[in-house]
Design a protein around this motif. Structure first.
Motif, PDB file in Angstrom:
ATOM      1  N   LEU A   1      58.584  61.237  -7.598  1.00  0.00           N
ATOM      2  CA  LEU A   1      58.538  59.794  -7.354  1.00  0.00           C
ATOM      3  C   LEU A   1      57.202  59.332  -6.786  1.00  0.00           C
ATOM      4  O   LEU A   1      56.716  58.264  -7.122  1.00  0.00           O
ATOM      5  CB  LEU A   1      59.683  59.384  -6.430  1.00  0.00           C
ATOM      6  N   SER A   2      56.595  60.141  -5.931  1.00  0.00           N
ATOM      7  CA  SER A   2      55.340  59.717  -5.311  1.00  0.00           C
ATOM      8  C   SER A   2      54.147  59.859  -6.254  1.00  0.00           C
ATOM      9  O   SER A   2      53.172  59.128  -6.119  1.00  0.00           O
ATOM     10  CB  SER A   2      55.085  60.490  -4.020  1.00  0.00           C
ATOM     11  N   LEU A   3      54.215  60.770  -7.206  1.00  0.00           N
ATOM     12  CA  LEU A   3      53.082  61.012  -8.096  1.00  0.00           C
ATOM     13  C   LEU A   3      53.253  60.404  -9.482  1.00  0.00           C
ATOM     14  O   LEU A   3      52.350  60.496 -10.304  1.00  0.00           O
ATOM     15  CB  LEU A   3      52.851  62.528  -8.240  1.00  0.00           C
TER      16      LEU A   3
ATOM     17  N   ALA B   1      55.598  53.845 -11.466  1.00  0.00           N
ATOM     18  CA  ALA B   1      56.766  53.160 -10.907  1.00  0.00           C
ATOM     19  C   ALA B   1      57.918  53.040 -11.897  1.00  0.00           C
ATOM     20  O   ALA B   1      58.993  52.568 -11.541  1.00  0.00           O
ATOM     21  CB  ALA B   1      56.363  51.773 -10.410  1.00  0.00           C
ATOM     22  N   THR B   2      57.723  53.460 -13.126  1.00  0.00           N
ATOM     23  CA  THR B   2      58.786  53.371 -14.126  1.00  0.00           C
ATOM     24  C   THR B   2      59.691  54.604 -14.142  1.00  0.00           C
ATOM     25  O   THR B   2      60.732  54.590 -14.774  1.00  0.00           O
ATOM     26  CB  THR B   2      58.175  53.203 -15.526  1.00  0.00           C
TER      27      THR B   2
ATOM     28  N   PRO C   1      64.717  51.063  -5.993  1.00  0.00           N
ATOM     29  CA  PRO C   1      65.923  51.563  -6.656  1.00  0.00           C
ATOM     30  C   PRO C   1      65.656  52.769  -7.575  1.00  0.00           C
ATOM     31  O   PRO C   1      66.518  53.143  -8.345  1.00  0.00           O
ATOM     32  CB  PRO C   1      66.367  50.376  -7.489  1.00  0.00           C
ATOM     33  N   ARG C   2      64.470  53.375  -7.485  1.00  0.00           N
ATOM     34  CA  ARG C   2      64.137  54.469  -8.406  1.00  0.00           C
ATOM     35  C   ARG C   2      64.788  55.791  -8.031  1.00  0.00           C
ATOM     36  O   ARG C   2      64.831  56.701  -8.839  1.00  0.00           O
ATOM     37  CB  ARG C   2      62.620  54.659  -8.481  1.00  0.00           C
ATOM     38  N   PHE C   3      65.290  55.930  -6.809  1.00  0.00           N
ATOM     39  CA  PHE C   3      65.952  57.166  -6.384  1.00  0.00           C
ATOM     40  C   PHE C   3      67.387  56.861  -6.026  1.00  0.00           C
ATOM     41  O   PHE C   3      67.661  55.920  -5.277  1.00  0.00           O
ATOM     42  CB  PHE C   3      65.247  57.767  -5.162  1.00  0.00           C
TER      43      PHE C   3
END
Length: 183
Positions: free
Chosen positions: A38-40, A43-44, A75-77
């Motif tokens: 998620l950090s690398l 944003a999609t 909301p990505r995780f």
């Protein structure tokens, strides 16, 4: 369903499901992996972390990692849980029983676990086709499940390098008659 899943899968952003063994070491490693993804990533990219109800409750009681990831990457995780099939929380949870129960669920058509592996959720409003599954190497059934769902599978081994080295050396030690140990 497979053709429908494939069509939807090509129209959406990347969505990874991470499915570790529901024990402390693999959970810690794969939560770090989720954080890195998620950090690398752009944003999609989204990540669904799949574990058992029992393990999720334990994480919430004894760690702030789950809450931090949900907060930082919402909301990505998302966490998704499935029952482990081993009864109440005070029942013992032995690794062979856990893996057999979860593999059985993964192979069963229509099971909650199978739906989460295909769509990141069993809930209709939260479904988003999965584009990759990262599973603990212990789950041998995942090869067939991923083929049926038509998604790439990455096995992620969470054992230590020393343990992995030992596994690779054992066949050579047996061949050299160094195992089993004498005396």
């Amino acid at each position: 369903m497979e053709d429908d899943h494939l069509t939807k899968h090509t129209q959406h952003h990347p969505h990874v499901v991470i499915f570790p063994l529901p024990i402390q070491g693999p959970i810690n490693c794969t939560l770090k992996l989720a954080d890195l993804i998620l950090s690398l990533s752009p944003a999609t990219v989204s990540v669904t972390f799949l574990t058992t109800n029992y393990t999720r409750r334990r994480l919430l009681l004894h760690s702030n990692t789950a809450a931090r990831l949900e907060h930082d990457y919402e909301p990505r995780f998302r966490f998704e849980t499935v029952p482990d099939g081993l009864g109440p929380d005070d029942n013992p949870r032995e690794l062979p029983d856990l893996t057999m129960a979860l593999e059985g669920q993964a192979q069963a058509e229509g099971s909650r676990l199978r739906k989460v592996l295909a769509f990141g959720s069993a809930e209709a409003g939260l479904k988003k086709p999965v584009t990759c599954v990262i599973a603990e190497a212990f789950y041998g059934c995942m090869v067939d499940v991923a083929k049926e769902l038509r998604v790439p599978l990455v096995y992620f081994e969470t054992i230590s390098p020393c343990c992995l080295w030992t596994f690779f050396c054992i066949p050579n030690m047996i061949q050299a008659a160094q195992l089993p140990f004498q005396g």
